[in-house]
Design a protein around this motif. Structure first.
Motif, PDB file in Angstrom:
ATOM      1  N   MET A   1      44.111  35.168  76.002  1.00  0.00           N
ATOM      2  CA  MET A   1      44.394  36.316  75.592  1.00  0.00           C
ATOM      3  C   MET A   1      44.240  37.338  75.818  1.00  0.00           C
ATOM      4  SD  MET A   1      41.070  37.812  72.828  1.00  0.00           S
ATOM      5  CE  MET A   1      40.284  36.281  71.753  1.00  0.00           C
ATOM      6  N   PRO A   3      45.337  41.326  75.857  1.00  0.00           N
ATOM      7  CA  PRO A   3      44.084  42.538  75.886  1.00  0.00           C
ATOM      8  C   PRO A   3      44.730  43.635  75.174  1.00  0.00           C
ATOM      9  CG  PRO A   3      45.449  42.739  77.835  1.00  0.00           C
ATOM     10  CD  PRO A   3      45.772  41.224  77.746  1.00  0.00           C
ATOM     11  N   VAL A  18      35.799  48.671  73.337  1.00  0.00           N
ATOM     12  CA  VAL A  18      35.738  47.565  74.013  1.00  0.00           C
ATOM     13  C   VAL A  18      34.986  46.561  72.922  1.00  0.00           C
ATOM     14  CG1 VAL A  18      35.494  46.241  76.036  1.00  0.00           C
ATOM     15  CG2 VAL A  18      36.827  48.129  76.057  1.00  0.00           C
ATOM     16  N   SER A  22      35.182  43.150  71.436  1.00  0.00           N
ATOM     17  CA  SER A  22      34.395  42.350  71.648  1.00  0.00           C
ATOM     18  C   SER A  22      34.112  41.093  70.604  1.00  0.00           C
ATOM     19  CB  SER A  22      34.181  41.805  72.835  1.00  0.00           C
ATOM     20  OG  SER A  22      33.072  41.271  73.152  1.00  0.00           O
ATOM     21  N   LEU A  26      38.300  40.194  69.881  1.00  0.00           N
ATOM     22  CA  LEU A  26      39.462  39.961  70.852  1.00  0.00           C
ATOM     23  C   LEU A  26      39.234  40.855  72.403  1.00  0.00           C
ATOM     24  CD1 LEU A  26      40.778  42.671  67.571  1.00  0.00           C
ATOM     25  CD2 LEU A  26      41.244  40.789  68.021  1.00  0.00           C
ATOM     26  N   SER A  27      39.892  40.794  73.039  1.00  0.00           N
ATOM     27  CA  SER A  27      39.996  41.319  74.303  1.00  0.00           C
ATOM     28  C   SER A  27      40.301  42.899  74.735  1.00  0.00           C
ATOM     29  CB  SER A  27      40.613  40.485  75.582  1.00  0.00           C
ATOM     30  OG  SER A  27      40.447  41.066  76.795  1.00  0.00           O
ATOM     31  N   ALA A  29      40.675  45.773  77.429  1.00  0.00           N
ATOM     32  CA  ALA A  29      41.143  46.947  78.903  1.00  0.00           C
ATOM     33  C   ALA A  29      40.749  48.496  78.035  1.00  0.00           C
ATOM     34  CB  ALA A  29      42.683  46.565  79.045  1.00  0.00           C
ATOM     35  N   CYS A  67      49.526  44.534  78.464  1.00  0.00           N
ATOM     36  CA  CYS A  67      48.829  45.229  77.260  1.00  0.00           C
ATOM     37  C   CYS A  67      49.831  45.409  76.199  1.00  0.00           C
ATOM     38  CB  CYS A  67      47.845  46.548  76.742  1.00  0.00           C
ATOM     39  SG  CYS A  67      46.661  46.257  77.999  1.00  0.00           S
TER      40      CYS A  67
END
Length: 215
Positions: A1, A3, A18, A22, A26-27, A29, A67
């Motif tokens: 996935m 980030p 974050v 989550s 979704l991921s 960073a 990203c």
């Protein structure tokens, strides 16, 4: 996935951002700007050139890590840096709470909002009134509340100690239709405050997620 870069004022609200991603599958960073709220406030009143350089450096690092989108989980940071210009410059999709407030303002005749500092208040007010010049507003800055959240004060105790229910009563008595939680730290106490007020509480996170999902 792939980030999504999460930019926020401090490590605490960056981690909150974050966590929001989550929970939505979704991921994220983490890319905090400053080590604590006081240094973040100092950053926000630094020169536009310095703020641009710092934000651009972070976005460049985020792109180097794969990203292509950024989630700016900080109202006052969003108000003090021109992220729309940085989105055009970097080619990234950058979503901030201010994008939500532009859509929110026309739905109301009056809104209260609280933020971490005057930088956040000014940015939110500017966006709201630009979208709805007839909107009546009341607002309050609450950096001590942010500091209490960072220190881990339990939500119910925080609401009591900082008289947030009484603040909501004042907003409601003055005719405000809802309260915008204009700092991404503030969902921390949303449930505790909701039990003590009938004033609707608005958290922009859900609509920010919808914007992120838009190509």
């Amino acid at each position: 996935m792939e980030p999504i870069a999460v930019l926020a004022g401090t490590p605490v609200d960056t981690r909150m951002g974050v966590d929001v991603l989550s929970a939505a599958g979704l991921s994220g960073a983490s890319f905090p700007i400053s080590p604590d709220p006081r240094e973040q406030t100092a950053f926000q009143i630094s020169s536009p050139a310095e703020k641009r350089r710092t934000a651009l450096d972070i976005l460049d690092r985020a792109q180097a890590q794969g990203c292509r989108k950024a989630f700016v989980y900080c109202n006052s940071l969003s108000a003090s840096v021109d992220f729309d210009a940085l989105a055009r410059e970097t080619g990234m999709q950058i979503v901030t709470p201010l994008h939500v407030y532009r859509d929110l303002a026309p739905r109301y005749r009056s809104l209260a909002f609280i933020a971490a500092n005057a930088q956040g208040l000014a940015g939110i007010e500017r966006v709201l009134l630009d979208a709805n010049p007839a909107l009546d507003t009341l607002s309050a800055g609450a950096l001590p509340v942010v500091l209490a959240i960072e220190a881990g004060l339990p939500p119910d105790e925080l609401v009591e100690r900082h008289h947030l229910a009484e603040l909501c009563d004042w907003f409601a008595d003055c005719g405000m239709e809802a309260l915008v939680l204009g700092c991404t730290h503030f969902p921390y106490f949303k449930e505790a405050l909701a039990r003590r007020t009938s004033l609707p509480l608005i958290d922009p996170a859900a609509e920010m997620l919808e914007l992120l999902r838009t190509p």
